[in-house]
Design a protein around this motif. Structure first.
Motif, short mmCIF file in Angstrom:
data_model
loop_
_atom_site.label_atom_id
_atom_site.label_comp_id
_atom_site.label_asym_id
_atom_site.label_seq_id
_atom_site.Cartn_x
_atom_site.Cartn_y
_atom_site.Cartn_z
N ALA A 45 0.79 -1.20 -0.14
CA ALA A 45 -0.01 -0.12 -0.18
C ALA A 45 0.93 1.38 0.05
CB ALA A 45 -1.00 0.10 1.36
N PRO A 46 0.38 2.20 -0.84
CA PRO A 46 1.22 3.61 -0.68
C PRO A 46 1.21 4.27 0.61
CG PRO A 46 -0.32 3.56 -2.63
CD PRO A 46 -0.55 2.36 -1.81
N SER A 47 2.13 4.93 1.21
CA SER A 47 2.19 5.54 2.43
C SER A 47 1.22 6.56 2.46
CB SER A 47 3.72 5.75 2.65
OG SER A 47 3.68 6.36 3.79
N GLY A 48 0.68 6.79 3.60
CA GLY A 48 -0.26 7.80 3.74
C GLY A 48 -1.54 7.71 3.20
N LEU A 49 -1.84 6.89 2.44
CA LEU A 49 -3.28 6.49 1.88
C LEU A 49 -4.33 6.04 2.84
CD1 LEU A 49 -5.01 6.35 -0.74
CD2 LEU A 49 -4.13 3.98 -1.12
N PHE A 50 -3.89 5.19 3.74
CA PHE A 50 -4.99 4.54 4.78
C PHE A 50 -4.85 5.31 6.01
CE2 PHE A 50 -3.51 1.41 1.87
CZ PHE A 50 -4.79 0.86 1.31
N ASP A 51 -6.08 5.17 6.45
CA ASP A 51 -6.44 5.89 7.84
C ASP A 51 -6.71 4.76 9.17
OD1 ASP A 51 -6.48 8.39 6.74
OD2 ASP A 51 -8.63 8.07 6.27
N THR A 52 -6.52 5.29 10.24
CA THR A 52 -6.86 4.27 11.36
C THR A 52 -8.59 4.21 11.26
OG1 THR A 52 -5.09 4.89 12.53
CG2 THR A 52 -6.84 3.82 13.63
N GLY A 53 -8.83 2.81 11.22
CA GLY A 53 -10.18 2.67 11.23
C GLY A 53 -10.81 2.58 12.70
N ILE A 54 -11.99 3.23 12.94
CA ILE A 54 -12.50 3.13 14.34
C ILE A 54 -13.75 2.13 13.76
CG2 ILE A 54 -13.98 4.34 15.86
CD1 ILE A 54 -10.81 4.74 15.62
N GLY A 55 -13.86 1.01 14.60
CA GLY A 55 -14.90 -0.19 14.70
C GLY A 55 -15.32 -0.41 15.92
N ALA A 56 -15.71 -1.79 15.94
CA ALA A 56 -16.54 -2.21 17.17
C ALA A 56 -16.11 -3.79 17.22
CB ALA A 56 -17.66 -1.74 17.13
N SER A 57 -16.33 -4.17 18.32
CA SER A 57 -16.08 -5.91 18.21
C SER A 57 -17.05 -6.21 19.52
CB SER A 57 -14.65 -6.07 18.63
OG SER A 57 -14.59 -7.37 19.29
N GLY A 58 -17.51 -7.55 19.30
CA GLY A 58 -18.41 -8.19 20.09
C GLY A 58 -17.82 -9.55 20.65
N ARG A 59 -17.93 -10.13 21.72
CA ARG A 59 -17.64 -11.53 21.86
C ARG A 59 -18.53 -12.02 22.95
NH1 ARG A 59 -11.89 -10.61 24.13
NH2 ARG A 59 -11.79 -8.77 23.38
N LEU A 60 -18.76 -13.36 22.79
CA LEU A 60 -19.34 -14.08 23.80
C LEU A 60 -18.41 -15.36 24.00
CD1 LEU A 60 -22.15 -14.69 25.14
CD2 LEU A 60 -22.80 -15.90 23.46
N GLY A 61 -17.96 -15.52 25.41
CA GLY A 61 -17.23 -16.45 26.03
C GLY A 61 -17.52 -17.27 26.74
N PHE A 62 -16.84 -18.45 27.45
CA PHE A 62 -16.85 -19.10 28.58
C PHE A 62 -15.96 -19.45 29.22
CE2 PHE A 62 -17.87 -22.81 30.95
CZ PHE A 62 -19.05 -22.51 31.57
N ARG A 63 -15.53 -18.96 30.46
CA ARG A 63 -14.38 -19.38 31.28
C ARG A 63 -14.23 -20.69 31.80
NH1 ARG A 63 -11.15 -14.82 34.23
NH2 ARG A 63 -9.49 -16.37 35.08
N LEU A 64 -13.47 -21.56 31.08
CA LEU A 64 -13.52 -22.91 31.55
C LEU A 64 -13.22 -23.40 32.93
CD1 LEU A 64 -12.12 -24.38 28.18
CD2 LEU A 64 -14.41 -24.21 28.87
N ASN A 65 -12.07 -22.62 33.33
CA ASN A 65 -11.41 -22.94 34.67
C ASN A 65 -10.67 -21.68 34.84
OD1 ASN A 65 -8.76 -22.86 33.65
ND2 ASN A 65 -8.90 -25.03 32.85
N PRO A 66 -9.75 -21.43 36.00
CA PRO A 66 -9.34 -20.06 36.36
C PRO A 66 -8.27 -19.72 35.50
CG PRO A 66 -9.48 -21.50 38.25
CD PRO A 66 -9.64 -22.34 37.27
N ARG A 67 -7.62 -20.49 34.65
CA ARG A 67 -6.79 -19.96 33.59
C ARG A 67 -7.03 -19.97 32.04
NH1 ARG A 67 -1.96 -17.99 35.95
NH2 ARG A 67 -1.57 -19.10 37.59
N PHE A 68 -8.29 -20.61 31.70
CA PHE A 68 -8.53 -20.80 30.02
C PHE A 68 -10.13 -20.09 29.87
CE2 PHE A 68 -5.04 -23.77 30.72
CZ PHE A 68 -4.20 -23.29 29.83
N ALA A 69 -10.18 -19.74 28.82
CA ALA A 69 -11.53 -19.34 28.28
C ALA A 69 -11.54 -19.71 27.01
CB ALA A 69 -11.77 -17.88 28.73
N VAL A 70 -12.51 -19.89 26.31
CA VAL A 70 -12.93 -19.81 24.87
C VAL A 70 -14.17 -18.96 24.33
CG1 VAL A 70 -12.21 -22.34 24.52
CG2 VAL A 70 -14.53 -21.72 25.03
N GLU A 71 -13.87 -18.47 23.26
CA GLU A 71 -14.75 -17.42 22.88
C GLU A 71 -15.10 -17.21 21.38
OE1 GLU A 71 -13.18 -13.83 24.85
OE2 GLU A 71 -11.81 -13.37 22.91
N GLY A 72 -16.10 -16.76 20.97
CA GLY A 72 -16.59 -16.49 19.36
C GLY A 72 -16.52 -14.88 19.53
N GLN A 73 -15.80 -14.40 18.44
CA GLN A 73 -15.71 -12.96 18.43
C GLN A 73 -16.09 -12.30 16.77
OE1 GLN A 73 -11.67 -11.38 19.07
NE2 GLN A 73 -12.48 -9.19 18.96
#
Length: 177
Positions: A45-73
């Motif tokens: 990509a040519p330098s300076g052509l692109f801007d920083t995009g401002i968007g959003a994200s949503g997740r639904l997850g499940f904490r399996l135990n104190p150390r691990f979780a899985v999620e869809g995003q």
């Protein structure tokens, strides 16, 4: 000035109250809603052509135990380009794993994910690709169920979008059910 002191005192009391007797690492369902700043790292990509995009994200997850979780995003990057009749944005859909480094009120984590990248453009049409997401962040509990989160992830696309890598900086709220 008194209002600022009052607000800071109230936040400190809320944080102190939240710290007593809470099980922050308990298994269970959670939801996250984030704002996202998407910073391009496109190879061809040519330098300076692109801007920083401002968007959003949503997740639904499940904490399996104190150390691990899985999620869809689902993450929408916002517009990287929105000038000269060109629109370019991306949507990522990933399955993520999280590893928590601590189980207290403040919980740093590592994150990795796999999924699909869907680039939307009005110039060359839509392109789809496999994507790998790697990064980390921190969760801060403000109570047993609510908290603040921040993260940085690097999104690596393959195939037709192999030069469409970008950094996502996210900030938002989470809720533990």
């Amino acid at each position: 000035m008194k209002e600022i002191r009052f607000l800071l005192t109230a936040l400190a009391l809320l944080a102190a109250q939240a710290a007593f007797g809470q099980d922050y690492a308990r298994p269970g369902l959670y939801a996250v809603l984030n704002g996202v700043a998407s910073i391009d790292n496109f190879d061809n990509a040519p330098s300076g052509l692109f801007d920083t995009g401002i968007g959003a994200s949503g997740r639904l997850g499940f904490r399996l135990n104190p150390r691990f979780a899985v999620e869809g995003q689902v993450e929408y990057s916002g517009d990287f380009v929105d000038c000269c009749g060109v629109d370019l944005s991306a949507t990522l859909v990933t399955a993520n794993g999280k590893f928590f480094l601590m189980q207290d009120q403040v919980q740093p984590f590592l994150l990795w994910g796999l999924g699909g990248a869907f680039a939307n453009t009005n110039v060359i049409g839509d392109e789809n690709s496999f994507v790998v997401k790697v990064g980390g962040g921190i969760d801060f509990y403000m109570g047993e169920n609510f908290g603040l989160t921040g993260e940085a992830t690097y999104n690596i696309a393959t195939g037709d979008l192999d030069d469409f890598d970008y950094l996502s900086i996210g900030w938002g709220l989470f809720y533990r059910f």
